[in-house]
Design an enzyme around this catalytic site. Structure first.
Site, PDB file in Angstrom:
ATOM      1  CG  ASP A 115      -7.676  -8.854   1.632  1.00  0.00           C
ATOM      2  OD1 ASP A 115      -8.969  -9.180   1.656  1.00  0.00           O
ATOM      3  OD2 ASP A 115      -7.303  -7.747   1.560  1.00  0.00           O
ATOM      4  CD  GLU A 116      -4.428  -6.186   3.989  1.00  0.00           C
ATOM      5  OE1 GLU A 116      -3.356  -5.607   4.065  1.00  0.00           O
ATOM      6  OE2 GLU A 116      -5.306  -5.559   3.724  1.00  0.00           O
TER       7      GLU A 116
HETATM    8  C1  TNX Z   1      -2.934  -4.571   0.739  1.00  0.00           C
HETATM    9  S1  TNX Z   1      -3.384  -6.767  -1.034  1.00  0.00           S
HETATM   10  C2  TNX Z   1      -4.351  -4.865   0.543  1.00  0.00           C
HETATM   11  C3  TNX Z   1      -5.415  -3.932   0.323  1.00  0.00           C
HETATM   12  C4  TNX Z   1      -4.648  -2.278  -0.123  1.00  0.00           C
HETATM   13  C5  TNX Z   1      -3.370  -2.570  -0.515  1.00  0.00           C
HETATM   14  C6  TNX Z   1      -2.736  -1.179  -0.754  1.00  0.00           C
HETATM   15  C7  TNX Z   1      -4.492  -7.103  -0.110  1.00  0.00           C
HETATM   16  C8  TNX Z   1      -4.883  -8.217  -0.361  1.00  0.00           C
HETATM   17  N1  TNX Z   1      -4.788  -6.208   0.584  1.00  0.00           N
HETATM   18  O1  TNX Z   1      -6.303  -3.892   0.889  1.00  0.00           O
HETATM   19  O2  TNX Z   1      -5.613  -1.616  -0.619  1.00  0.00           O
HETATM   20  O3  TNX Z   1      -2.552  -3.289   0.364  1.00  0.00           O
HETATM   21  O4  TNX Z   1      -1.462  -1.436  -1.573  1.00  0.00           O
END
Ligand code: TNX
Length: 508
Positions: free
Chosen positions: A322-323
């Site tokens: 993710d991200e």
């Molecule tokens: C997004 S959801 C993230 C997390 C954070 C979260 C906080 C996701 C795959 N990544 O790294 O903890 O939001 O709500």
């Protein structure tokens, strides 16, 4: 729909009908439940647990049930393999409920019968039986009876094979004992996947023998600068065993190529410039990436995932994904392909957050949706299976409402009704039932610092996700669900769990 719940019998005019007690407030709601009437069954000093097919797993479930009943009732509750014991609770494996996790439960005056084709079904039947007994049974100390159950017949099986709960032990660390206590609540609601988010920028939480500084240095703090911590491999194995005894599979996640500051702080060679960043204890995400064109990066993931695969009997390894905002798109795609090769070489199936839908993934990859439907659809087009964790519905780090003292609100408030009223198949357009593996709650812990806060954010929302994943849509709904949910509060209190007293639930 197959849902069938009989309501309390109403006396016909001019006749005195026997009073059938109301259906018990089970969560998740069983596929079919019939109150059969007549005198109740009672657990007495003579009650034994009979296990007719002493396959080790059935035997273990019988012991688990007997231990629970002993603590609650103070009776001896022996486990026996034969004999016509009166007042017995009998566990049997048969092939008449041919689903992996399905079961039948019959209560008559003379005995209780739990039947299932597979050991997991038998275990789920014991958790239904547990909910049929008074909440006082949860406290772990003997109470006076009477321990009665009204006669009934339940025929039950889950809608989806994946009913998960994720705990982020990276942003704040929670001990193995706390995780085991978390597992015990999951079992009560027939959740069958515990997803552990084991690494992030703020902490690395699993001992890796070939890269020891990951845990000893990368695990030495957490958000806010507390002491952090990590699971030794023994402790992790103990968590896996505790979960397996409750038919819960551990899905371990090592997040990559982003969310890696703790790893890079521990080993400078994991950065492109060879300079280790300091440990990070802030709560916001920070941009970072494993260096996708260094060989050592792939030695690192081979070693880490190799040790993780050896410790994890379940078929899945979650690689995060993710991200990855600091990884170029082409580097991301290359990296995910390499990670997938490693997972497959280890004989496992890959799980990733929805972003892995941007890369080439094998059919059957499990992709976890959280916000972006297009990415999830990209994964489905490649033959992936979806697990739904919509951040607007199933993120337990979201506040219930404006008054919630901790948590996030970037995806909106999620009170109990919001968390219950969604469907894993219709949530994303164009998805079919067979493409959905199930639903998973996610508790991120940037703003959840203590285990009491874990409890408070989890309850009363967890039973909702459990029911969405298990129960048919027909025959259930928010108005009747919230009434059932209210009756579970004494059970949580008995277990010593804190919960949020949402105004949406008629707690009584
Ligand atoms: C997004 S959801 C993230 C997390 C954070 C979260 C906080 C996701 C795959 N990544 O790294 O903890 O939001 O709500």
């Amino acid at each position: 729909g197959a849902a069938h719940l009989t309501s309390p019998a109403v006396a016909a005019p001019g006749r005195t009908a026997p009073v059938t007690p109301p259906a018990p407030a089970l969560i998740p709601k069983p596929r079919s439940l019939k109150m059969t009437g007549g005198r109740p069954f009672e657990i007495t000093a003579d009650t034994a647990v009979v296990v007719r097919h002493p396959a080790p797993e059935a035997r273990r479930t019988a012991e688990y049930l007997a231990t629970w009943l002993r603590r609650a009732t103070g009776h001896a509750v022996p486990v026996v393999t034969s004999g016509a014991t009166p007042q017995a609770i009998t566990l049997a494996v048969d092939n008449e409920t041919p689903s992996a996790e399905g079961y039948r439960l019959d209560v008559t005056h003379g005995g209780v019968h739990l039947r299932a084709a597979e050991p997991a079904g038998l275990f789920h039947a014991t958790q239904t039986l547990r909910q049929l007994l008074p909440a006082a049974a949860e406290s772990g100390t003997p109470h006076a009876g009477p321990w009665t159950i009204s006669p009934l017949h339940i025929d039950d099986a889950p809608r989806f094979p994946w009913r998960g709960s994720m705990l982020d032990v990276a942003r704040h660390f929670f001990t193995a004992d706390e995780v085991k206590s978390y597992i015990d609540i999951l079992a009560l609601y027939k959740i069958n996947r515990l997803h552990l988010h084991l690494s992030d920028s703020q902490g690395w939480r699993l001992e890796i023998k070939s890269w020891p500084r990951l845990a000893t240095y990368g695990g030495s703090t957490e958000v806010g600068g507390g002491p952090g911590g990590y699971f030794t491999q023994r402790e992790y194995a103990d968590i896996v065993r505790h979960a397996a005894e409750r038919h819960i599979m551990v899905i371990p996640e090592i997040d990559m190529p982003a969310h890696v500051n703790a790893a890079q702080a521990s080993y400078a060679e994991l950065t492109c410039d060879g300079v280790a960043p300091p440990l990070y204890t802030g709560e916001k995400g920070i941009p970072n990436s494993l260096c996708t064109d260094k060989d050592i990066t792939y030695r690192f993931i081979d070693d880490v995932l190799g040790e993780l695969a050896d410790l994890t009997p379940g078929p899945y390894l979650h690689i995060g994904g993710d991200e990855a905002l600091a990884t170029k798109p082409e580097d991301y795609r290359f990296f995910i392909s390499r990670a997938q090769q490693t997972v497959h070489r280890l004989g496992k199936r890959m799980v990733g957050w929805e972003e892995v839908g941007l890369a080439d993934i094998a059919p059957g990859t499990v992709v976890q949706f959280w916000a972006n439907a297009a990415k999830a659809q990209g994964a489905l087009a490649q033959g992936a299976k979806l697990v739904l964790s919509p951040s607007k519905k199933a993120y337990f780090d979201m506040k219930y409402d404006a008054n919630t003292p901790i948590g996030h609100d970037w995806a909106g408030y999620t009170d109990v009704q919001d968390g219950y009223t969604w469907d894993p198949v219709t949530y994303i357009p164009g998805v079919t039932e067979s493409q959905v593996h199930g639903a998973e709650a996610a508790l991120w812990t940037e703003r959840v610092a203590t285990f009491e806060e874990v409890q408070y954010m989890t309850l009363p929302r967890l039973p909702g996700v459990a029911e969405i994943g298990w129960s048919p849509v027909d025959g259930r709904g928010w108005e009747e669900y919230r009434v059932r949910l209210a009756t579970h509060a004494p059970r949580w209190s008995g277990l010593g769990w804190r919960y949020h007293r949402s105004v949406e639930v008629p707690w009584g």
